[in-house]
Design a protein around this motif. Structure first.
Motif, mmCIF file in Angstrom:
data_model
loop_
_atom_site.group_PDB
_atom_site.id
_atom_site.type_symbol
_atom_site.label_atom_id
_atom_site.label_comp_id
_atom_site.label_asym_id
_atom_site.label_seq_id
_atom_site.Cartn_x
_atom_site.Cartn_y
_atom_site.Cartn_z
ATOM 1 N N GLY A 1 -9.326 7.683 -0.505
ATOM 2 C CA GLY A 1 -8.558 7.309 -1.683
ATOM 3 C C GLY A 1 -9.025 8.065 -2.924
ATOM 4 O O GLY A 1 -10.216 8.317 -3.097
ATOM 5 N N THR A 2 -8.051 8.421 -3.777
ATOM 6 C CA THR A 2 -8.359 9.088 -5.039
ATOM 7 C C THR A 2 -8.143 8.096 -6.173
ATOM 8 O O THR A 2 -7.034 7.580 -6.339
ATOM 9 N N PHE B 1 0.871 -1.183 0.000
ATOM 10 C CA PHE B 1 0.000 0.000 0.000
ATOM 11 C C PHE B 1 0.905 1.229 0.000
ATOM 12 O O PHE B 1 1.729 1.414 0.915
ATOM 13 N N PRO B 2 0.810 2.098 -1.006
ATOM 14 C CA PRO B 2 1.817 3.146 -1.190
ATOM 15 C C PRO B 2 1.672 4.376 -0.296
ATOM 16 O O PRO B 2 2.527 5.259 -0.339
ATOM 17 N N PHE B 3 0.609 4.454 0.499
ATOM 18 C CA PHE B 3 0.348 5.707 1.212
ATOM 19 C C PHE B 3 0.406 5.551 2.735
ATOM 20 O O PHE B 3 -0.119 6.395 3.469
ATOM 21 N N THR B 4 1.058 4.500 3.208
ATOM 22 C CA THR B 4 1.132 4.256 4.653
ATOM 23 C C THR B 4 1.756 5.428 5.400
ATOM 24 O O THR B 4 1.210 5.905 6.407
ATOM 25 N N GLU B 5 2.909 5.904 4.938
ATOM 26 C CA GLU B 5 3.605 6.979 5.640
ATOM 27 C C GLU B 5 2.791 8.271 5.632
ATOM 28 O O GLU B 5 2.797 9.024 6.611
ATOM 29 N N ARG B 6 2.093 8.540 4.542
ATOM 30 C CA ARG B 6 1.236 9.729 4.469
ATOM 31 C C ARG B 6 0.147 9.663 5.537
ATOM 32 O O ARG B 6 -0.146 10.666 6.217
ATOM 33 N N ILE C 1 -4.158 9.790 -1.986
ATOM 34 C CA ILE C 1 -5.131 9.883 -0.899
ATOM 35 C C ILE C 1 -5.318 11.366 -0.572
ATOM 36 O O ILE C 1 -4.436 12.187 -0.809
ATOM 37 N N ARG C 2 -6.477 11.671 -0.043
ATOM 38 C CA ARG C 2 -6.773 13.049 0.364
ATOM 39 C C ARG C 2 -7.027 13.056 1.861
ATOM 40 O O ARG C 2 -7.904 12.336 2.363
#
Length: 562
Positions: free
Chosen positions: A335-336, A229-234, A318-319
């Motif tokens: 998610g976008t 999942f590419p947005f964990t740190e965000r 992601i927003r």
């Protein structure tokens, strides 16, 4: 002046001790807190994971565990008919284990810091097993304590047809026992809690089916995100900014299942092992073959989403969302991605979480979309995301399938409303576009069927002009649909194919011979037509003239063919 006389206890005889009154609380109360509490049986498992989560976080703060350590293992054992939830949190000291675990509706937890606080969740398993055991040990102690609930006895006391409402304190004293066990000094540093639901013969499928259990755990547990999942740190950064960092724990689901036709525990094929044959005379009981499957539990979000009847599409971004208060009452992420339809992913829909544990499924946010317009409830499944409620004044109800309807929760819903309205508007446009494309496809099929029926060796001018005009109208509607902002590449390709089919048919219509007004179209073959001509001449001419005319016609036809 009027005075009100207060009721007094019955007078005691001279020299006797005062009468102590104790309110009678019947065993039916226990039914409300167990069998009658959860409409979803798996919520009982969530309660134990929630308690384990709180215990692991306490162990981290006490430095008994490193900051990122702490695990829960859920083991479903088909052979033993047990479900075990084990964690390496603080455990409970031997001196307080019985009193803590047998208490009802009492908890020392701080609801502002911990996920559970009502002191009733530990009773949840009573509804689904024959015996509920808590095996626990506190760090530094050399005593392990097992507290056992006789669930058959307890459920019988809850049944109005089998019980007269036994006093709950007397019932718990009789049905709940504790047993200490000394452990070697070398094990003194260990700390753990093991919840064992023993005897699952009457448990519902939601608890005994490992696939259903896994699906539930990935949606509800305070687990980490998937590795791809590419947005964990965000998302972690959003949580820190909101003042409540995510504290995921390691969760594994283990399934010990009987393997029909597999191998025995000594490694032999079942078919070749004489000890597997009942009554084989070898003296040892048959040992069923056991296979152990382990599933790592992580949140279900991936790098893409899968709309129904569509190819997967990339999760583009992601927003982050949150309220404007300081500190915030809530925060979240959405998610976008290309909005193409309802998603089929396990994590579809916006989901509400408290202390990173999901509150029910998507019912809460379905209701928020429905408050915009009743039919919009379905739009929730077109999106993915999480809403984390961090304000302690927003209190989950006892079943944890919603919130107490207080001013804070009402304010949170009002603050989320503009975001959900924006999502609903975009989803409605995308849904309308999908519906329009489907109708266009049906319209093209109707047009092609009518054109196919009209096209022959010839066509009247009126028919030709009508079909060509209709082709232009259909092509224009397709072009209009293709120009919309929310059109997907897949839909654009489908519209291009529809346009090509319409244009191909239109060109065929334009190439067909047109019969002018007043003309009669000849639809028979040339040979049949000449036969009619010769028969007509024969009727009108004398034989000698007929032969000369026919010969001249045939000569002319032959000359022109060369």
């Amino acid at each position: 002046m009027t005075t009100t006389q207060q009721p007094t206890a019955p007078a005691a005889a001279s020299g006797a001790q005062p009468v102590v009154r104790r309110a009678h609380i019947g065993s039916y109360v226990l039914e409300t807190l167990t069998v009658g509490m959860y409409g979803e049986p798996r919520h009982a498992i969530r309660e134990y994971i929630q308690n384990a989560y709180d215990s692991i976080r306490r162990a981290r703060r006490s430095k008994w565990l490193e900051p990122a350590k702490g695990s829960v293992t859920i083991t479903l054992d088909d052979l033993a008919s047990t479900l075990t939830i084990e964690d390496d949190g603080t455990g409970i000291s031997a001196a307080t284990a019985w009193s803590v675990l047998s208490s009802v509706g009492a908890s020392s937890k701080d609801r502002r810091q911990q996920a559970g606080f009502r002191g009733i969740g530990r009773l949840a398993g009573i509804a689904y097993c024959d015996e509920l055991r808590f095996v626990t040990k506190y760090a530094g102690e050399t005593t392990e304590t097992t507290v056992t609930f006789d669930c058959v006895r307890l459920r019988a006391a809850m049944d109005p047809d089998r019980s007269a409402g036994e006093d709950i304190q007397d019932l718990l004293a009789a049905a709940v026992t504790d047993k200490p066990r000394a452990v070697p000094p070398s094990e003194a540093p260990s700390h753990y809690m093991r919840v064992i639901m023993d005897g699952l013969s009457e448990a519902p499928e939601e608890i005994t089916d490992v696939a259903l259990l896994r699906t539930y755990l990935v949606q509800t547990s305070p687990a980490d995100f998937n590795k791809d999942f590419p947005f964990t740190e965000r998302i972690r950064a959003l949580a820190i900014d909101a003042g409540q960092p995510l504290e995921p724990i390691e969760i594994n689901l283990v399934h010990r299942r009987i393997d029909e036709g597999g191998q025995t525990e000594d490694g032999l094929d079942v078919a070749d092992d004489p000890l597997e044959e009942v009554g084989s005379g070898y003296g040892a009981p048959p040992q069923p073959a056991i296979t152990i499957d382990t599933y790592e539990i992580r949140k279900p979000y991936l790098s893409s989403v899968k709309p129904a009847n569509r190819n997967a599409v990339k999760l583009q971004n992601i927003r982050g969302i949150r309220d404007e208060a300081t500190p915030p009452k809530w925060w979240g992420w959405i998610g976008t991605h290309q909005v193409l339809g309802a998603l089929t992913d396990e994590g579809r829909g916006l989901r509400v979480r408290v202390r990173d544990i999901q509150i029910d499924g998507t019912v809460i946010t379905d209701g928020m979309f429905a408050s915009i317009r009743p039919t919009y409830a379905r739009f929730n499944e077109w999106h993915i995301g999480e809403i984390h409620v961090v304000c302690a004044d927003a209190i989950p109800n006892a079943r944890r399938d919603g919130f107490e309807e207080n001013a804070t929760w009402l304010a949170i819903q009002a603050e989320l409303s503009p975001t959900l309205k924006d999502l609903a508007s975009k989803t409605y446009k995308a849904s309308s576009g999908r519906s329009k494309i489907k109708k266009l496809a049906e319209k093209v099929e109707t047009y092609l069927a009518a054109a196919s029926q009209a096209i022959g060796p010839t066509i009247t001018m009126d028919e030709q002009q009508e079909l060509i005009a209709e082709a232009r109208v259909v092509s224009g509607e397709i072009a209009d649909a293709a120009s919309q902002d929310l059109i997907s590449a897949e839909d654009a390709e489908a519209l291009t194919a529809l346009t090509a089919r319409v244009n191909s048919t239109r060109r065929r219509i334009e190439d067909v011979e047109v019969v002018r007004p007043g003309e009669t179209a000849i639809t028979m073959s040339p040979a049949d037509a000449m036969s009619v001509v010769y028969e007509t001449l024969a009727d009108m001419l004398d034989p000698a003239l007929y032969r000369r005319v026919r010969r001249r016609i045939e000569e002319e036809l032959a000359r022109r063919q060369t």
